[in-house]
Design a protein around this motif. Structure first.
Motif, mmCIF file in Angstrom:
data_model
loop_
_atom_site.group_PDB
_atom_site.id
_atom_site.type_symbol
_atom_site.label_atom_id
_atom_site.label_comp_id
_atom_site.label_asym_id
_atom_site.label_seq_id
_atom_site.Cartn_x
_atom_site.Cartn_y
_atom_site.Cartn_z
ATOM 1 N N THR A 1 -5.286 8.313 -4.399
ATOM 2 C CA THR A 1 -4.488 8.735 -3.245
ATOM 3 C C THR A 1 -5.024 8.111 -1.954
ATOM 4 O OG1 THR A 1 -5.869 10.685 -3.120
ATOM 5 C CG2 THR A 1 -3.771 10.911 -4.286
ATOM 6 N N ILE A 2 -4.253 8.265 -0.906
ATOM 7 C CA ILE A 2 -4.553 7.558 0.344
ATOM 8 C C ILE A 2 -5.957 7.890 0.875
ATOM 9 C CG2 ILE A 2 -3.494 9.280 1.898
ATOM 10 C CD1 ILE A 2 -2.220 6.811 3.352
ATOM 11 N N ASP A 3 -6.375 9.144 0.752
ATOM 12 C CA ASP A 3 -7.710 9.498 1.269
ATOM 13 C C ASP A 3 -8.816 8.920 0.391
ATOM 14 O OD1 ASP A 3 -6.358 11.367 -0.452
ATOM 15 O OD2 ASP A 3 -8.191 12.552 -0.414
ATOM 16 N N GLN A 4 -8.525 8.733 -0.912
ATOM 17 C CA GLN A 4 -9.562 8.181 -1.798
ATOM 18 C C GLN A 4 -9.867 6.714 -1.493
ATOM 19 O OE1 GLN A 4 -7.539 9.329 -5.389
ATOM 20 N NE2 GLN A 4 -9.079 10.862 -5.869
ATOM 21 N N TRP A 5 -8.901 6.022 -0.906
ATOM 22 C CA TRP A 5 -9.151 4.618 -0.558
ATOM 23 C C TRP A 5 -10.240 4.501 0.501
ATOM 24 C CZ3 TRP A 5 -7.761 0.172 -2.918
ATOM 25 C CH2 TRP A 5 -6.774 0.265 -3.892
ATOM 26 N N ASP A 6 -10.466 5.585 1.250
ATOM 27 C CA ASP A 6 -11.552 5.570 2.227
ATOM 28 C C ASP A 6 -12.923 5.493 1.540
ATOM 29 O OD1 ASP A 6 -11.115 5.277 4.896
ATOM 30 O OD2 ASP A 6 -10.688 7.382 5.293
ATOM 31 N N ASN A 7 -12.978 5.849 0.242
ATOM 32 C CA ASN A 7 -14.258 5.769 -0.486
ATOM 33 C C ASN A 7 -14.666 4.332 -0.794
ATOM 34 O OD1 ASN A 7 -14.237 8.522 -0.559
ATOM 35 N ND2 ASN A 7 -13.242 8.622 -2.565
ATOM 36 N N ARG B 1 -8.201 0.462 13.723
ATOM 37 C CA ARG B 1 -8.642 1.559 12.847
ATOM 38 C C ARG B 1 -10.157 1.505 12.624
ATOM 39 N NH1 ARG B 1 -6.001 5.146 9.705
ATOM 40 N NH2 ARG B 1 -7.181 5.993 7.981
ATOM 41 N N SER C 1 -1.644 2.718 -1.367
ATOM 42 C CA SER C 1 -1.072 4.003 -1.772
ATOM 43 C C SER C 1 0.203 4.326 -0.984
ATOM 44 C CB SER C 1 -2.110 5.116 -1.615
ATOM 45 O OG SER C 1 -2.636 5.079 -0.316
ATOM 46 N N ASN D 1 -16.926 6.478 3.718
ATOM 47 C CA ASN D 1 -15.628 7.134 3.965
ATOM 48 C C ASN D 1 -14.820 6.513 5.097
ATOM 49 O OD1 ASN D 1 -15.966 9.011 1.886
ATOM 50 N ND2 ASN D 1 -17.350 10.170 3.213
ATOM 51 N N LEU E 1 -5.673 0.647 3.178
ATOM 52 C CA LEU E 1 -4.758 1.760 3.478
ATOM 53 C C LEU E 1 -3.394 1.547 2.823
ATOM 54 C CD1 LEU E 1 -4.631 4.420 5.159
ATOM 55 C CD2 LEU E 1 -3.377 3.119 6.861
ATOM 56 N N THR F 1 -10.907 2.357 4.796
ATOM 57 C CA THR F 1 -9.609 1.867 5.282
ATOM 58 C C THR F 1 -9.729 1.265 6.683
ATOM 59 O OG1 THR F 1 -9.033 4.021 6.202
ATOM 60 C CG2 THR F 1 -8.325 3.586 3.932
#
Ligand code: FES
Ligand SMILES: [Fe+2]
Length: 440
Positions: A255-261, A401, A217, A418, A214, A421
């Motif tokens: 971006t921050i949401d892509q790190w969830d990938n 988290r 970014s 997904n 997390l 993080t």
């Protein structure tokens, strides 16, 4: 140490949170050194740091000053850096060559490279009839209880019992396989100097950051954006920007949401892997030349397997953070409850063209060195975390988290799709910590 000062540690760690004292109490730190760092396998160095007979390199294992040394039989050993006579440090320099043997600078006792006593001045007249002499092992330099190496990476353990190195490393050995396999000759060679950074924070704060998907970014966004602006300008002017710009701009473009990938895989003993492709196969002439050498060495199928290994980062608990695709390694040497030395090393792929080494060097300087804002921004947060944890503003550190959503298969905890993080790596590290610390 005053053990009665340590409360029941089992009440300090819950599956999704940890008490702040775990980071700030000196008595707990001393116990960690004894039960973790001076007990488990700790990375000492790479065999190529001591290429010649008699070469030595100092290394800190837990609180113990040690020497990694190559003997006449070519074996690399790890010895306490201490003379058995009156305790003098055997080697004062960080590294060097001992010559034919070690010679203590105080009263000239000498020792073979394996630490065994060689001579004492006027030994016969001085020590006849005493307990001191060749037959007494206490007159030799003390070796680490166990030393093993894997693909040239030397580990030492100061405890005689425990799992062997391969069992301990388990799946995390992929860090060394991935690094070495990317070399056409199947080996790496260390660049024989490193950056040393003293962090003003507890050692666990650094390790917990390594697979924290997390934070990049957020923490590194400003650096990433600045690099991306320049990268775009260069692209506009010349058609393409050097890969080194991408190393920094990715902190803004991912971006921050892509790190969830991304995904983390969490293993026994606290080791963890962060997957995620690092974009290292552009079609530039340097990469194509490297691929040609690799294909010649391994064949196309094996080469594709090697380049297809999907690793961003491997954490080998409790002291090593490896970025194998770019041949980087950071070793953690705790100095005190709020002081941590990190050694930042990088390696050459044996047989690879020079521009591929320059790529590794660029990442080393741009992302991991003390001269980059990436590192500085992390360091600032580590220090601020330690300051906050030293206050009475709260009792717990949260690792909640995606808690309860991880998948467990055969002892391996995988984050779900997904959920890259997830704070699963931190929970996994504390699970190992709790096991180690509970040892009698
Ligand atoms: S302390 Fe080393 S020879 Fe005396
Ligand atoms: Fe970071």
């Amino acid at each position: 140490m005053l053990r009665e000062n340590i409360p029941d540690l089992s009440t300090f760690v819950e599956p999704d949170r940890v008490r702040r004292e775990v980071y700030t109490e000196r008595a707990i730190f001393e116990l960690e050194m004894e039960r973790i760092h001076e007990s488990v396998w700790i990375y000492c160095g790479h065999e190529s740091q001591v290429p010649k007979v008699g070469d030595y390199f100092q290394v800190q294992v837990g609180r113990q000053p040690m020497l990694m040394v190559r003997g006449k039989d070519q074996r690399v050993r790890v010895l306490y850096n201490r003379c058995p006579h009156r305790g003098n440090m055997m080697c004062g320099d960080r590294n060097g060559n001992a010559g034919e043997f070690f010679r203590c600078s105080y009263h000239a006792w000498t020792f073979h490279h394996d630490g065994k006593l060689r001579s004492i001045p006027m030994m016969e007249s001085g020590y006849a009839g005493t307990r001191f002499g060749h037959d007494n092992p206490e007159c030799s330099m003390k070796p680490a209880a166990r030393v093993e190496s894997y693909r040239g990476f030397v580990f030492g353990s100061l405890a005689k019992d425990g799992p062997g190195l391969l069992e301990f490393l388990g799946a995390s050995r992929v860090a060394f396989d991935d690094m070495c396999d990317r070399a056409p000759e199947g080996e790496v060679e260390i660049v024989p100097n490193c950056f040393r950074v003293i962090q003003h924070s507890n050692w666990k704060i650094f390790l917990e950051n390594q697979l924290d998907a997390l934070h990049p970014s957020v923490v590194h966004q400003s650096t990433g954006r600045a690099a991306h602006e320049v990268e775009k300008l260069i692209e506009k002017k010349t058609g393409s920007a050097p890969l080194s710009y991408h190393m920094l701009s990715a902190f803004a473009t991912v971006t921050i949401d892509q790190w969830d990938n991304f995904q983390t895989l969490n293993y026994p003993y606290g080791h963890c892997i962060l997957t995620g492709y690092m974009g290292l196969r552009p079609k530039d002439p340097d990469t194509l030349a490297y691929e040609a050498v690799m294909q010649k060495a391994y064949g196309k199928k094996r080469m594709e397997e090697i380049f297809g290994v999907n690793i961003h980062h491997v954490l080998i608990y409790p002291g090593l953070s490896v970025q194998s695709p770019l041949q980087q390694l950071r070793a953690v040497r705790p100095l005190g409850v709020d002081r941590t030395l990190t050694e930042i090393w990088h390696f050459r792929l044996k047989g690879a063209p020079e521009p591929i080494y320059r790529r590794s060097l660029a990442y080393y300087n741009l992302v991991n060195s003390p001269s980059t804002l990436i590192n500085a921004d992390d360091l600032e947060n580590f220090w601020k975390c330690h300051q906050g944890l030293s206050s009475d503003g709260g009792d717990w550190v949260s690792f909640g988290r995606h808690f309860g959503r991880d998948l467990e298969k055969d002892g391996v905890v995988e984050t779900q799709p997904n959920m890259g993080t997830s704070e699963a790596p931190m929970r996994n590290q504390m699970k190992a910590w709790t096991k180690y610390m509970a040892k009698a």
